[in-house]
Enzyme design. Structure first.
Site, PDB file in Angstrom:
ATOM      1  N   SER A   1       2.892 -71.116-104.502  1.00 12.48           N
ATOM      2  CA  SER A   1       2.891 -69.735-104.039  1.00 12.48           C
ATOM      3  C   SER A   1       3.234 -68.723-105.126  1.00 12.48           C
ATOM      4  O   SER A   1       2.831 -67.567-105.027  1.00 12.48           O
ATOM      5  CB  SER A   1       3.838 -69.583-102.850  1.00 12.48           C
ATOM      6  OG  SER A   1       5.103 -70.120-103.135  1.00 12.48           O
TER       7      SER A   1
ATOM      8  N   HIS B   1      -1.406 -71.263 -98.878  1.00  6.73           N
ATOM      9  CA  HIS B   1      -2.204 -70.295 -99.636  1.00  6.73           C
ATOM     10  C   HIS B   1      -3.624 -70.773 -99.915  1.00  6.73           C
ATOM     11  O   HIS B   1      -4.414 -70.044-100.512  1.00  6.73           O
ATOM     12  CB  HIS B   1      -1.513 -69.949-100.958  1.00  6.73           C
ATOM     13  CG  HIS B   1      -0.198 -69.269-100.766  1.00  6.73           C
ATOM     14  ND1 HIS B   1      -0.080 -67.914-100.564  1.00  6.73           N
ATOM     15  CD2 HIS B   1       1.056 -69.770-100.698  1.00  6.73           C
ATOM     16  CE1 HIS B   1       1.191 -67.603-100.403  1.00  6.73           C
ATOM     17  NE2 HIS B   1       1.906 -68.716-100.475  1.00  6.73           N
TER      18      HIS B   1
ATOM     19  N   LYS C   1      -1.348 -65.713 -93.639  1.00  5.63           N
ATOM     20  CA  LYS C   1      -1.868 -65.335 -94.962  1.00  5.63           C
ATOM     21  C   LYS C   1      -3.363 -65.052 -94.829  1.00  5.63           C
ATOM     22  O   LYS C   1      -3.721 -64.049 -94.232  1.00  5.63           O
ATOM     23  CB  LYS C   1      -1.466 -66.406 -95.953  1.00  5.63           C
ATOM     24  CG  LYS C   1       0.041 -66.256 -96.187  1.00  5.63           C
ATOM     25  CD  LYS C   1       0.766 -67.366 -96.811  1.00  5.63           C
ATOM     26  CE  LYS C   1       2.242 -66.963 -96.875  1.00  5.63           C
ATOM     27  NZ  LYS C   1       3.149 -68.096 -96.957  1.00  5.63           N
TER      28      LYS C   1
HETATM   29  C1  LIG Z   1       4.520 -68.338 -96.755  1.00  3.79           C
HETATM   30  C2  LIG Z   1       4.753 -69.800 -96.917  1.00  3.79           C
HETATM   31  C3  LIG Z   1       5.394 -70.540 -95.917  1.00  3.79           C
HETATM   32  C4  LIG Z   1       6.024 -69.880 -94.725  1.00  3.79           C
HETATM   33  O1  LIG Z   1       5.083 -69.504 -93.789  1.00  3.79           O
HETATM   34  P1  LIG Z   1       5.477 -68.358 -92.742  1.00  3.79           P
HETATM   35  O2  LIG Z   1       4.455 -68.512 -91.662  1.00  3.79           O
HETATM   36  O3  LIG Z   1       5.390 -67.087 -93.466  1.00  3.79           O
HETATM   37  O4  LIG Z   1       6.856 -68.676 -92.262  1.00  3.79           O
HETATM   38  C5  LIG Z   1       5.477 -71.896 -96.083  1.00  3.79           C
HETATM   39  N1  LIG Z   1       4.994 -72.507 -97.188  1.00  3.79           N
HETATM   40  C6  LIG Z   1       4.408 -71.818 -98.176  1.00  3.79           C
HETATM   41  C7  LIG Z   1       3.906 -72.546 -99.386  1.00  3.79           C
HETATM   42  C8  LIG Z   1       4.281 -70.448 -98.081  1.00  3.79           C
HETATM   43  O5  LIG Z   1       3.739 -69.755 -99.070  1.00  3.79           O
END
Ligand SMILES: *Cc1c(COP(=O)(O)O)cnc(C)c1O
Length: 391
Positions: free
Chosen positions: A174, A202, A233
């Site tokens: 990320s 992602h 996302k």
């Molecule tokens: C954003 C993210 C999460 C968390 O997801 P949310 O739905 O925002 O709680 C988990 N793992 C990764 C790699 C992320 O980038």
């Protein structure tokens, strides 16, 4: 007395954090502020798509605003069930289980899969929710050097042969934007009779033939038995899922406490995600547009001599080093109405503070030009400050 000493303790922690230059602050955005967003994770531009808003509104009129109860009590609706089916189909897995957030999906999965004799193996740069999930699970956890299969194999070989083993990695990292070597991780896991869990938060929607992510249909349930995807996302809504075989999903429904003891996601959100999946399938040009923006950004940023990384995903970090330098660049861009992520420790290691620039299919060519002009201006400001400092 006790109250005062608590307050003093917190004030001391705050002072320490400020002194380190690491104080974090939220900025409240007005709903129609004309700003350029190069900081979010809305990679396909779906979060603001009126078709999703309309699906959500229709869902809310039909089901009401709230989730009412947990899935196991009476919160599980046909729209959740339909969404789980579509997510399983997208990722080429027998089943999928919806969670309210990705953070909870990771906590719940690790907590439910691990027993005291389980051994966890995590990439050093895994997302905080995976690291916290390991803590919650109570299982011994080792971290291997980022992307280093040799280091992973060494740690796997040292673990007791009889211990159930789980290798865990982000799919797309990320803060770095690089993609895990899925076949390499799968081969290492197979050699040591371990399961592989990939968090493709992602990658989903962005990578893969059909936007099915860096795992998806290319790497089936035999290779990657535990697949996590998030919906907040690229898909533009909220929530997450874990996909795998029937035994995995049944086990999570029984034992994943962050699944069992929380209110179901509002059904209207699930309805919006179904609309997002329709658009994902019907408009592959969004992924093509994103890919061309990434290529263009990289070419032009390289031309400016900016410190790009090896990332070919929409996450394009510029690693600037120390935190004050990152804050100065972010502030200059901010003054031009441009938002980028300013990422410091403890999110990334000390000395690797960075601007986290993210691209979206919703960006116009002009938006990219404005970003590049802003970055060039940051360079120029630094160069003139350096010239003034030299007598
Ligand atoms: C954003 C993210 C999460 C968390 O997801 P949310 O739905 O925002 O709680 C988990 N793992 C990764 C790699 C992320 O980038």
């Amino acid at each position: 007395m006790a109250t005062a000493s608590w307050t003093q303790r917190l004030a001391a922690r705050a002072a320490e954090r400020r002194a380190q230059g690491l104080w974090r602050q939220r900025r409240t955005l007005a709903s129609r502020a004309p700003r350029l967003d190069f900081a979010g994770n809305d990679y396909l531009g779906l979060a603001g798509d009126p078709r999703l808003a309309e699906a959500m509104a229709r869902g809310a009129r039909r089901f009401g605003a709230g989730g009412r109860a947990s899935h196991l009590v009476c919160g599980h609706r046909d729209v959740h069930e339909a969404l789980e089916g579509r997510l399983a189909e997208l990722t080429g897995r027998p089943r999928a289980l919806l969670f309210s957030t990705g953070y909870m999906a990771n906590l719940g999965t690790l907590q439910a899969l691990c027993e005291p004799d389980t051994r966890l193996f995590q990439d050093r740069l895994n997302h905080a929710s995976l690291l916290d999930g390991a803590t919650l699970s109570g299982a011994p956890s080792r971290r291997f050097h980022h992307g280093d299969l040799g280091d992973l194999e060494r740690l796997l070989a040292r673990a007791p042969a009889a211990a159930p083993k789980l290798v865990v990695s982000d799919g797309v990292f990320s803060m770095d934007g690089d993609v895990a070597d899925i076949p390499g991780l799968a081969a290492a896991a197979r050699r040591h009779d371990a399961w592989l869990m990939i968090d493709d938060a992602h990658g989903l929607g962005v990578l893969g033939e059909r936007g099915d992510g860096c795992v998806g249909r290319a790497h089936g349930v035999e290779e990657v038995p535990v697949l996590v995807g998030t919906l907040g996302k690229a898909l533009g809504t909220a929530g997450a899922f874990v996909a795998g075989n029937h035994e995995l999903v049944d086990h999570l429904i029984q034992f994943a406490r962050p699944y069992v003891y929380t209110t179901a996601q509002p059904p209207s959100v699930a309805a919006a995600t179904l609309a997002a999946l329709d658009i994902l399938a019907a408009e592959p040009e969004r992924r093509a547009r994103l890919a061309s923006l990434i290529a263009r950004f990289r070419t032009e940023a390289a031309g400016l001599g900016l410190p790009l990384t090896e990332s070919h995903t929409p996450i394009q970090p510029l690693v600037l080093g120390e935190s004050p330098r990152v804050m100065a660049w972010a502030a200059r861009l901010d003054a031009r109405g441009i938002d980028v992520g300013a990422i410091r420790e403890p999110t990334v290691p000390r000395g690797q503070a960075r601007l986290r620039i993210t691209l979206s299919a919703a960006h116009a060519d002009d938006d990219l030009e404005r970003l590049l002009a802003g970055l060039a201006d940051c360079q120029a400001a630094e160069a003139s400050a350096a010239a003034e400092a030299t007598p």
